[in-house]
Design a protein around this motif. Structure first.
Motif, PDB file in Angstrom:
ATOM      1  N   GLY A 114       0.894  -1.188  -0.008  1.00 29.61           N
ATOM      2  CA  GLY A 114       0.055  -0.045   0.059  1.00 29.61           C
ATOM      3  C   GLY A 114       0.751   1.398   0.010  1.00 29.61           C
ATOM      4  N   ARG A 115       2.113   1.297  -0.277  1.00 30.39           N
ATOM      5  CA  ARG A 115       2.805   2.338  -0.370  1.00 30.39           C
ATOM      6  C   ARG A 115       3.312   2.858  -1.853  1.00 30.39           C
ATOM      7  NH1 ARG A 115       7.344  -0.653   3.590  1.00 30.39           N
ATOM      8  NH2 ARG A 115       8.517   1.448   3.435  1.00 30.39           N
ATOM      9  N   ARG A 116       2.320   3.101  -2.581  1.00 31.68           N
ATOM     10  CA  ARG A 116       2.215   3.529  -4.027  1.00 31.68           C
ATOM     11  C   ARG A 116       3.217   4.672  -4.172  1.00 31.68           C
ATOM     12  NH1 ARG A 116      -0.727   7.065  -7.154  1.00 31.68           N
ATOM     13  NH2 ARG A 116      -1.207   6.235  -9.351  1.00 31.68           N
ATOM     14  N   VAL A 117       3.131   5.723  -3.350  1.00 31.80           N
ATOM     15  CA  VAL A 117       3.876   6.868  -3.507  1.00 31.80           C
ATOM     16  C   VAL A 117       5.300   6.484  -3.530  1.00 31.80           C
ATOM     17  CG1 VAL A 117       4.427   9.190  -2.496  1.00 31.80           C
ATOM     18  CG2 VAL A 117       2.125   8.450  -2.793  1.00 31.80           C
ATOM     19  N   GLU A 118       5.794   5.722  -2.544  1.00 34.12           N
ATOM     20  CA  GLU A 118       6.992   5.283  -2.277  1.00 34.12           C
ATOM     21  C   GLU A 118       7.528   4.360  -3.625  1.00 34.12           C
ATOM     22  OE1 GLU A 118       8.571   4.030   1.592  1.00 34.12           O
ATOM     23  OE2 GLU A 118       6.426   4.390   2.164  1.00 34.12           O
ATOM     24  N   ALA A 119       6.873   3.565  -4.111  1.00 36.82           N
ATOM     25  CA  ALA A 119       6.886   2.788  -5.280  1.00 36.82           C
ATOM     26  C   ALA A 119       7.297   3.788  -6.418  1.00 36.82           C
ATOM     27  CB  ALA A 119       5.805   2.029  -5.611  1.00 36.82           C
ATOM     28  N   LEU A 120       6.463   4.844  -6.776  1.00 35.55           N
ATOM     29  CA  LEU A 120       6.687   5.758  -7.776  1.00 35.55           C
ATOM     30  C   LEU A 120       8.033   6.523  -7.418  1.00 35.55           C
ATOM     31  CD1 LEU A 120       3.079   7.085  -8.244  1.00 35.55           C
ATOM     32  CD2 LEU A 120       4.435   5.337  -9.733  1.00 35.55           C
ATOM     33  N   GLU A 121       8.311   6.884  -6.297  1.00 39.91           N
ATOM     34  CA  GLU A 121       9.285   7.415  -6.083  1.00 39.91           C
ATOM     35  C   GLU A 121      10.818   6.379  -6.366  1.00 39.91           C
ATOM     36  OE1 GLU A 121       9.045   8.417  -1.937  1.00 39.91           O
ATOM     37  OE2 GLU A 121       8.160  10.458  -2.374  1.00 39.91           O
ATOM     38  N   ALA A 122      10.700   5.316  -6.111  1.00 38.02           N
ATOM     39  CA  ALA A 122      11.709   4.205  -6.337  1.00 38.02           C
ATOM     40  C   ALA A 122      11.853   4.455  -7.855  1.00 38.02           C
ATOM     41  CB  ALA A 122      11.265   3.111  -5.788  1.00 38.02           C
TER      42      ALA A 122
END
Length: 254
Positions: A213-221
């Motif tokens: 559920g950490r979509r923003v962190e995934a996009l940042e990665a």
């Protein structure tokens, strides 16, 4: 009485006997021993060994210099181990070191990796995971930081490191299939820090972040690996990463 020697190359070079550690002098002896151990039970040619020991600055009589280095290495090992006649062999084509899995961590690693592959082929995921865990536990990397040879670290070490990376990838895949996403995030962050251009680890990290559920962190990665590749390599991420990024933007659950 001679003692069996044990060698470890999946990390700093380490040699031990039943009576304790065996100190290998810094310099050419360490390079020569490492070069032989990274090709266990295989003849390494004289030309290849000369290149690994002296890189581009070769001595006037390279074969004689190599022979002197080998004589010294044999004496070092013989002082605590099984004796030169039972360890390092000389052939017309070059030299080889005779060791078994109980004596060399690289051979044990490959045995566990092979067992994992066999278990996967027969569909035994529990046995595969156990073998992969045993293989990973042997790694103390990075490999041979205390061995000074530009050629060894350029031409030989990366091939063996790649074997370990594939084992780690497969181990992560099994854990992800079991839903262990959150537990893998920290491990994968460390791996992408150590191997910043290994795209498969980035892919696995981004998937795990999404599934947690950490979509923003995934996009940042994804933005981080994209920026690194463009700035330092002049290229875009591979198709698999780009497709994953697009799926996240579209909110596709799979």
């Amino acid at each position: 009485m001679a003692h069996r020697l044990e060698f470890r190359v999946l990390g700093p070079l380490d040699v031990t006997s039943q009576s304790g550690p065996v100190r290998i002098p810094a310099g050419k002896q360490r390079v020569l021993l490492s070069a032989l151990l990274l090709a266990p039970n295989t003849v390494v040619s004289l030309e290849e060994l000369v290149g690994l020991l002296w890189d581009d600055v070769r001595p006037d009589s390279p074969r004689a210099a190599l022979h002197t280095c080998l004589t010294r290495l044999r004496a070092t090992l013989d002082s605590r181990g099984a004796g030169p006649s039972g360890l390092i062999r000389t052939t017309a084509a070059g030299y080889l070191i005779e060791v078994g899995p109980e004596e060399l961590d690289l051979l044990r690693f490959r045995a566990h990796s092979g067992a994992a592959h066999a278990a996967a082929k027969r569909g035994d995921q529990a046995a595969e995971r156990m073998a992969l865990d045993r293989a990973v536990e042997l790694w103390r990397g990075p490999m041979l930081p205390d061995v000074r040879s530009a050629s060894l670290h350029r031409d030989v070490v990366p091939r063996i490191t790649e074997e370990w990376l594939r084992v780690r990838e497969r181990r992560h895949e099994i854990s992800m299939a079991g839903g262990c996403y959150d537990e893998l995030v920290g491990e994968l962050r460390e791996l992408v820090r150590r191997y910043p251009f290994h795209e498969r680890f980035w892919y696995q990290l981004i998937v795990c972040l999404c599934r947690c559920g950490r979509r923003v962190e995934a996009l940042e990665a994804f933005g981080e690996i994209s920026g690194r590749l463009r700035e330092e390599m002049g290229m875009d991420p591979g198709r698999q990463l780009r497709d994953l990024h697009l799926s996240i933007l579209r909110g596709e659950p799979d």
